[in-house]
Scaffold this motif. Structure first.
Motif, mmCIF file in Angstrom:
data_model
loop_
_atom_site.group_PDB
_atom_site.id
_atom_site.type_symbol
_atom_site.label_atom_id
_atom_site.label_comp_id
_atom_site.label_asym_id
_atom_site.label_seq_id
_atom_site.Cartn_x
_atom_site.Cartn_y
_atom_site.Cartn_z
ATOM 1 N N SER A 244 7.620 -0.208 3.204
ATOM 2 C CA SER A 244 6.761 0.958 3.014
ATOM 3 C C SER A 244 6.248 1.479 4.349
ATOM 4 O O SER A 244 6.192 2.688 4.582
ATOM 5 N N GLY A 245 5.890 0.557 5.271
ATOM 6 C CA GLY A 245 5.350 0.961 6.562
ATOM 7 C C GLY A 245 6.364 1.635 7.456
ATOM 8 O O GLY A 245 5.997 2.493 8.274
ATOM 9 N N LEU A 246 7.626 1.262 7.336
ATOM 10 C CA LEU A 246 8.654 1.930 8.118
ATOM 11 C C LEU A 246 8.846 3.378 7.665
ATOM 12 O O LEU A 246 9.347 4.207 8.427
ATOM 13 N N MET A 247 8.448 3.657 6.429
ATOM 14 C CA MET A 247 8.468 5.027 5.938
ATOM 15 C C MET A 247 7.181 5.752 6.338
ATOM 16 O O MET A 247 7.216 6.848 6.890
ATOM 17 N N GLU A 248 6.031 5.149 6.048
ATOM 18 C CA GLU A 248 4.726 5.751 6.345
ATOM 19 C C GLU A 248 3.784 4.632 6.782
ATOM 20 O O GLU A 248 3.486 3.730 6.008
ATOM 21 N N MET A 249 3.312 4.676 8.017
ATOM 22 C CA MET A 249 2.642 3.540 8.640
ATOM 23 C C MET A 249 1.320 3.174 7.977
ATOM 24 O O MET A 249 0.974 1.992 7.879
ATOM 25 N N THR A 250 0.535 4.146 7.526
ATOM 26 C CA THR A 250 -0.792 3.855 6.982
ATOM 27 C C THR A 250 -0.714 2.997 5.733
ATOM 28 O O THR A 250 -1.423 1.987 5.603
ATOM 29 N N ASN A 251 0.148 3.368 4.812
ATOM 30 C CA ASN A 251 0.300 2.604 3.581
ATOM 31 C C ASN A 251 0.839 1.212 3.870
ATOM 32 O O ASN A 251 0.403 0.217 3.268
ATOM 33 N N GLY A 252 1.772 1.123 4.836
ATOM 34 C CA GLY A 252 2.323 -0.189 5.193
ATOM 35 C C GLY A 252 1.273 -1.106 5.781
ATOM 36 O O GLY A 252 1.208 -2.298 5.441
ATOM 37 N N ALA A 253 0.421 -0.567 6.677
ATOM 38 C CA ALA A 253 -0.646 -1.380 7.273
ATOM 39 C C ALA A 253 -1.631 -1.849 6.205
ATOM 40 O O ALA A 253 -2.119 -2.989 6.243
ATOM 41 N N HIS A 254 -1.930 -0.987 5.231
ATOM 42 C CA HIS A 254 -2.851 -1.361 4.161
ATOM 43 C C HIS A 254 -2.263 -2.473 3.299
ATOM 44 O O HIS A 254 -2.956 -3.438 2.940
ATOM 45 N N LEU A 255 -0.978 -2.381 2.979
ATOM 46 C CA LEU A 255 -0.333 -3.417 2.174
ATOM 47 C C LEU A 255 -0.251 -4.739 2.942
ATOM 48 O O LEU A 255 -0.379 -5.813 2.341
ATOM 49 N N LEU A 256 -0.062 -4.676 4.256
ATOM 50 C CA LEU A 256 -0.025 -5.901 5.059
ATOM 51 C C LEU A 256 -1.376 -6.615 5.045
ATOM 52 O O LEU A 256 -1.432 -7.845 5.089
ATOM 53 N N SER A 257 -2.450 -5.843 5.004
ATOM 54 C CA SER A 257 -3.782 -6.460 4.963
ATOM 55 C C SER A 257 -4.015 -7.212 3.662
ATOM 56 O O SER A 257 -4.912 -8.061 3.583
ATOM 57 N N GLN A 258 -3.217 -6.928 2.622
ATOM 58 C CA GLN A 258 -3.359 -7.599 1.334
ATOM 59 C C GLN A 258 -2.286 -8.657 1.098
ATOM 60 O O GLN A 258 -2.316 -9.348 0.089
ATOM 61 N N ALA A 259 -1.328 -8.784 2.008
ATOM 62 C CA ALA A 259 -0.242 -9.756 1.851
ATOM 63 C C ALA A 259 -0.773 -11.174 2.031
ATOM 64 O O ALA A 259 -1.696 -11.410 2.820
ATOM 65 N N PRO A 260 -0.193 -12.153 1.315
ATOM 66 C CA PRO A 260 -0.700 -13.531 1.385
ATOM 67 C C PRO A 260 -0.198 -14.319 2.596
ATOM 68 O O PRO A 260 -0.497 -15.511 2.714
ATOM 69 N N ASP A 261 0.559 -13.712 3.476
ATOM 70 C CA ASP A 261 1.114 -14.412 4.638
ATOM 71 C C ASP A 261 0.028 -14.663 5.681
ATOM 72 O O ASP A 261 -1.123 -14.228 5.523
ATOM 73 N N SER A 262 0.396 -15.351 6.761
ATOM 74 C CA SER A 262 -0.583 -15.707 7.784
ATOM 75 C C SER A 262 -1.193 -14.458 8.406
ATOM 76 O O SER A 262 -0.531 -13.419 8.543
ATOM 77 N N ALA A 263 -2.454 -14.573 8.799
ATOM 78 C CA ALA A 263 -3.157 -13.435 9.385
ATOM 79 C C ALA A 263 -2.482 -12.972 10.671
ATOM 80 O O ALA A 263 -2.371 -11.767 10.925
ATOM 81 N N LYS A 264 -2.014 -13.909 11.475
ATOM 82 C CA LYS A 264 -1.363 -13.562 12.743
ATOM 83 C C LYS A 264 -0.117 -12.728 12.509
ATOM 84 O O LYS A 264 0.124 -11.729 13.199
#
Length: 365
Positions: A244-264
């Motif tokens: 999603s972020g490769l298409m539109e960065m804002t939505n991708g960054a928001h989804l990354l903040s909710q992903a269960p992966d490591s914070a780093k």
């Protein structure tokens, strides 16, 4: 002619999604339009207008003469290129590209200079990184300041790397010192018209790519991508966020903040997305640069280099920022933080400073 077939297939896919998922597509379009109207238009339009007025008043030339001793030895560019670099760092996409296009159209910089300065002047802005991504998405203004600091250092590092590309020598004053004589009312109207045209074009890209991203989500493209990449040590949410972020960065960054992966991992990936810009930002930028005969491939590669440099700086300094963020944690989506509110006044004071500096130089001249 062969390129017509992929384009036709893409359009057919897009129409298929619009017809099969009309409600989801309409909601995505309305959400993107609301994002443009409530956030992009009120923040970017005044800044574009103010920058256009400064440009027409000759602030670029005055800044160029002042910063020629800095720009030439560090970046092998004439001093006037500091104008799009400074405004690009301050305001964000697509200010750097817009100012570069204006300079080229006025024959104040060469094609080679335009190609070089575009490699690192068009970048995410302070308000977006600190207020939206850092404070709003990841819950701490410390991460926003980390993103902004690393984006600046990555940008400057990219500029230093680009300086080694072959280009004609830059004369001591490679820009024209002549400015058009026009009344302030005419100048003001021209700046508003130009800014409005640009911000409406940006709105069109935001809405289109918002709907396109939703079409990929509804048709299962992101889910299918996650199945193909299941061997990677990341979650399916992370893969969907990157797509999603490769298409539109804002939505991708928001989804990354909710992903269960490591914070780093999520933070570094978010910085990469906002530094690269995504296809939506690339489309907006190349549309603005229609009058500048640059190489699109070189521009995309330079943005990729910019994103990698920013991420490298972030990874090297991550322990420092992690320690600060741990001491200043804020609730997620706390957009009304003190840091965000104070930062909102920064562009106003900086632009006022540029205007006063230009006026002082003009009196001495």
């Amino acid at each position: 002619m062969k390129s017509i077939y992929p384009a036709t297939a893409f359009v057919c896919f897009f129409l298929f999604a619009l017809l099969c998922y009309p409600k989801a597509m309409l909601d995505a379009s309305a959400s993107s339009a609301n994002l443009w109207f409530s956030t992009v238009l009120p923040s970017l339009f005044p800044f574009l207008t103010a920058a256009g007025i400064l440009f027409r008043l000759g602030a670029a030339e005055k800044m160029g003469r002042l910063l020629q001793p800095v720009m030439k030895p560090i970046f092998r560019l004439s001093g006037i290129c500091a104008f799009p670099l400074f405004l690009g760092l301050l305001s964000g996409y697509p200010m750097g590209a817009k100012m570069t296009a204006l300079l080229y159209e006025e024959r104040k910089i060469t094609k080679a200079e335009a190609q070089k300065v575009l490699a690192f002047c068009n970048c995410p802005g302070a308000l977006f990184l600190i207020g939206t991504v850092g404070t709003g998405f990841f819950g701490s203004p410390a991460w926003g300041y980390a993103f902004f600091t690393c984006a600046i250092l990555g940008t400057l590092l990219t500029g230093i790397l680009v300086r080694f590309l072959p280009s004609p020598s830059i004369p001591a004053t490679s820009f024209s010192s002549q400015t058009k004589k026009e009344g302030f009312s005419s100048l003001f109207s021209s700046a508003i018209s130009d800014a409005l045209t640009t911000v409406v074009q940006i709105g069109g890209y935001i809405i289109f790519f918002g709907v396109l991203t939703e079409s990929f989500r509804q048709t299962g493209v992101f889910a299918l991508l996650g199945r193909f990449l299941h061997i990677l040590p990341v979650s399916s949410d992370f893969i969907a966020a990157i797509g999603s972020g490769l298409m539109e960065m804002t939505n991708g960054a928001h989804l990354l903040s909710q992903a269960p992966d490591s914070a780093k991992l999520c933070l570094t990936s978010a910085l990469f997305l906002v530094s690269f810009g995504g296809i939506s930002i690339l489309g907006q930028t190349l549309d603005i640069l229609r009058s500048v005969p640059i190489s699109s491939a070189k521009y995309v590669l330079s943005k990729l280099c910019n994103a990698l440099c920013s991420c490298l700086v972030f990874l090297l300094t991550f322990p420092f920022w992690e320690n600060i963020a741990a001491k200043q944690a804020l609730p997620v989506l706390s957009l009304q933080s003190t840091a965000c509110t104070e930062t909102a006044y920064l562009p106003v004071f900086v632009l006022l400073g540029i205007f006063l500096l230009s006026a002082a130089i003009k009196r001495k001249a």
